[in-house]
Design a protein around this motif. Structure first.
Motif, PDB file in Angstrom:
ATOM      1  N   TYR A 176       0.880  -1.158   0.000  1.00 45.26           N
ATOM      2  CA  TYR A 176       0.000   0.000   0.000  1.00 45.26           C
ATOM      3  C   TYR A 176       0.922   1.213   0.000  1.00 45.26           C
ATOM      4  CZ  TYR A 176       1.428  -0.718   4.730  1.00 45.26           C
ATOM      5  OH  TYR A 176       2.205  -0.951   5.828  1.00 45.26           O
ATOM      6  N   ASP A 177       0.358   2.372  -0.179  1.00 47.00           N
ATOM      7  CA  ASP A 177       1.179   3.566  -0.284  1.00 47.00           C
ATOM      8  C   ASP A 177       1.358   4.280   1.047  1.00 47.00           C
ATOM      9  OD1 ASP A 177       1.520   3.538  -3.207  1.00 47.00           O
ATOM     10  OD2 ASP A 177      -0.641   3.809  -3.202  1.00 47.00           O
ATOM     11  N   GLN A 178       0.321   4.285   1.857  1.00 48.69           N
ATOM     12  CA  GLN A 178       0.390   4.967   3.139  1.00 48.69           C
ATOM     13  C   GLN A 178      -0.553   4.286   4.115  1.00 48.69           C
ATOM     14  OE1 GLN A 178      -0.066   9.476   5.063  1.00 48.69           O
ATOM     15  NE2 GLN A 178      -0.412   9.174   2.877  1.00 48.69           N
ATOM     16  N   GLU A 179      -0.158   4.289   5.361  1.00 47.74           N
ATOM     17  CA  GLU A 179      -0.936   3.645   6.425  1.00 47.74           C
ATOM     18  C   GLU A 179      -1.206   4.684   7.509  1.00 47.74           C
ATOM     19  OE1 GLU A 179       1.430   1.159   8.831  1.00 47.74           O
ATOM     20  OE2 GLU A 179      -0.191  -0.248   9.275  1.00 47.74           O
ATOM     21  N   VAL A 258      -4.552   4.541   0.440  1.00 49.23           N
ATOM     22  CA  VAL A 258      -4.251   4.771   1.848  1.00 49.23           C
ATOM     23  C   VAL A 258      -5.027   3.771   2.685  1.00 49.23           C
ATOM     24  CG1 VAL A 258      -4.302   6.426   3.746  1.00 49.23           C
ATOM     25  CG2 VAL A 258      -3.807   7.211   1.418  1.00 49.23           C
ATOM     26  N   LEU A 259      -4.297   3.075   3.544  1.00 53.32           N
ATOM     27  CA  LEU A 259      -4.906   2.086   4.432  1.00 53.32           C
ATOM     28  C   LEU A 259      -5.161   2.747   5.785  1.00 53.32           C
ATOM     29  CD1 LEU A 259      -5.737  -0.809   5.190  1.00 53.32           C
ATOM     30  CD2 LEU A 259      -3.325  -1.307   5.635  1.00 53.32           C
ATOM     31  N   PHE A 260      -6.430   2.935   6.131  1.00 49.16           N
ATOM     32  CA  PHE A 260      -6.817   3.506   7.406  1.00 49.16           C
ATOM     33  C   PHE A 260      -7.159   2.385   8.392  1.00 49.16           C
ATOM     34  CE2 PHE A 260      -7.749   7.073   4.556  1.00 49.16           C
ATOM     35  CZ  PHE A 260      -7.285   8.162   5.288  1.00 49.16           C
ATOM     36  N   HIS A 261      -6.563   2.459   9.584  1.00 46.54           N
ATOM     37  CA  HIS A 261      -6.945   1.594  10.697  1.00 46.54           C
ATOM     38  C   HIS A 261      -7.692   2.489  11.690  1.00 46.54           C
ATOM     39  CE1 HIS A 261      -4.398  -1.718   9.352  1.00 46.54           C
ATOM     40  NE2 HIS A 261      -3.365  -0.901   9.292  1.00 46.54           N
ATOM     41  N   VAL A 262      -8.984   2.272  11.855  1.00 46.25           N
ATOM     42  CA  VAL A 262      -9.821   3.154  12.665  1.00 46.25           C
ATOM     43  C   VAL A 262     -10.281   2.417  13.916  1.00 46.25           C
ATOM     44  CG1 VAL A 262     -11.854   4.642  12.701  1.00 46.25           C
ATOM     45  CG2 VAL A 262     -10.620   4.268  10.548  1.00 46.25           C
TER      46      VAL A 262
END
Length: 498
Positions: A176-179, A258-262
């Motif tokens: 992925y490009d950004q976490e 963008v991989l979001f961990h919420v």
């Protein structure tokens, strides 16, 4: 924000569980402050150190709050473990009260799980506990205090004692490009009289029998002259401890994934999240890969739920990633997402109405394994029964407030598959949590499903749900609503292994 960027820019296809599992396998992180970095076991040094302490947290311009935190920051340091590799932690308690630190979503023994109801020792005031365990399963977990607050809004999860955990899988092909890690949290709580809870976003409708029972109980209470029981409201709303407009934006580039961990780190509130002009491709819930990625316009999370979702950045501008509730967002529940080369006032556009239906994230086919035993539970509310606070019961029994370890209400045999059939005879939404185990959704809001593995699930007012789990972690096991007010005032129960 807690974020990290990969130097690799590689297009990938998301297809099925394998791709979902690969996608949620980040390999670096960046946050200004951490617990100690892992060190060799020789010399007896802990791999990580966490310190429970009173701290000032700057949530907005000229707005500082005093609250209890981990390592003097909110959220607590992002901890990265590796699946199956033992870790040792030193937990220091610099406060005047005993504390518990719960490893939410992990399959750990009772002596380190962090729940006094299971027998976990407290971290004593101005003392320290040293613990060791094997992190598992892989994925997005978190840690938080697990003390009862009652009516004391300076205790429990009303404080800043919340921090994210990511357990790296043994194989880590994530691309992925950004976490970005986001912790949603309210501050400055205050007590008010309760009212009706908005449930428009949840799929399904009330079951007449349960609604009649709940409304009858409420009518009887009102005839006795009781007002609605107390609830908790908040004055300030934050993402990663910052109100909307305060702190750094999430900086992205056109074409990035963008991989979001919420994480919903609230003590009591349900939360939503939308990003105008973008959709979320959910790849995991509560850290567990879905059978397939599912695209949605809005995220909904009960307290303690986690969602990992990819957003394709293809709508340039300066946007507000925020709660769909205008009042909460305007009081801080949002963060700015800024495309490279874009300037101006952050924009918000209301998202379309969307029903949150857990069944859509799984398969419509029934699970091939049938349970060895079904455990029936009914949840009910005694309005304003405890000096103005609502009392909550499981099968007519409220967890005693006078003792930590109560008699187990349900009994398990190791290796057996159990189905919990939950019936909610109240008008409240309950985020239901099972300690030290994960469960699979098998029926929710009247729909059959399979393949969705979780450790928290929202049960709608006057609705039913069924979940299956394997009794594979012997010891006392706590089951409770993760809404702090509900848990503190009776909504807990214990399983034991026999």
């Amino acid at each position: 924000m807690t974020s990290s960027s990969s130097t690799r820019r590689e297009f990938f296809k998301i297809a099925g569980a394998t791709a979902g599992a690969a996608l949620i396998s980040p390999n670096i992180f960046a946050r200004p402050h951490f617990g100690q970095e892992p060190q060799a076991a020789s010399g007896g040094k802990p791999d990580y150190t966490l310190r429970i302490q009173k701290s000032l947290v700057e949530i907005g311009k000229d707005k500082l709050l005093s609250t209890t935190t981990y390592n003097g920051q909110f959220p607590g340091p992002l901890l990265r473990f590796r699946d199956g590799e033992p870790v040792t932690l030193a937990i220091h308690n610099d406060t005047d009260t005993p504390e518990q630190l719960h490893w939410h979503g992990q399959k750990v023994p009772t002596d380190v799980d962090g729940a006094a109801e299971e027998g976990t020792p407290f971290v004593p005031p101005h003392g320290m506990r040293r613990i060791s365990f094997i992190p598992q399963p892989s994925g997005f977990r978190f840690y938080h205090t697990h003390t009862r607050a009652g009516g004391d809004l300076d205790r429990g999860q009303y404080t800043g004692q919340v921090g994210p955990v990511y357990i790296e899988p043994k194989s880590n092909p994530g691309r992925y490009d950004q976490e970005v890690f986001l912790t949603l949290k309210e501050f400055e709580p205050w007590i008010s009289r309760g009212g009706d809870m908005d449930q428009h976003f949840l799929a399904g409708g009330p079951i007449p029998e349960l609604k009649e029972r709940g409304e009858s109980s409420m009518t009887d209470s009102m005839k006795q002259g009781k007002a609605h029981g107390f609830e908790v409201n908040y004055r300030s709303f934050t993402i990663n401890g910052r109100m909307l407009g305060h702190g750094e934006p999430v900086k992205v580039k056109l074409g990035q994934r963008v991989l979001f961990h919420v994480l919903n780190g609230s003590a009591t509130e349900l939360r939503s999240l939308a990003l105008p002009g973008h959709t979320f491709s959910i790849v995991a819930m509560d850290g567990n890969p879905l059978p397939r990625p599912v695209r949605v316009p809005v995220l909904w999370l009960g307290t303690a739920e986690r969602i990992s979702a990819v957003v394709e950045m293809k709508h340039p501008g300066v946007w507000i990633l925020g709660d769909t509730a205008d009042d909460d967002r305007q009081h801080g529940m949002g963060i700015v997402v800024e495309y490279a080369g874009q300037k101006g006032k952050p924009q918000w556009v209301a998202s379309p109405h969307f029903h949150w239906n857990y069944a859509q994230f799984g398969s419509s086919a029934a699970h091939p394994s049938q349970p060895d035993e079904t455990i029936d539970m009914t949840f009910a509310k005694n309005n304003a029964a405890l000096e103005g606070f609502n009392q909550w019961t499981v099968n007519g029994i409220a967890y005693p407030d006078s003792q930590m370890m109560a008699d187990p209400q349900f009994h398990l045999k190791e290796g057996k598959r159990y189905r919990i059939r939950m019936r909610n005879a109240s008008d409240d939404i309950h985020p239901i949590h099972l300690h030290r185990h994960s469960f699979e959704l098998v029926r929710i809001a009247g729909q059959q499903t399979s393949g969705v593995i979780k450790d928290v699930v929202m049960l709608g007012g006057y609705q039913e749900a069924e979940v299956d789990f394997i009794a594979d972690n012997p010891g006392m096991t706590l089951f409770h609503c993760h809404q702090q007010l509900h848990m503190d005032f009776g909504f807990m129960s214990l399983f034991d292994y026999v």
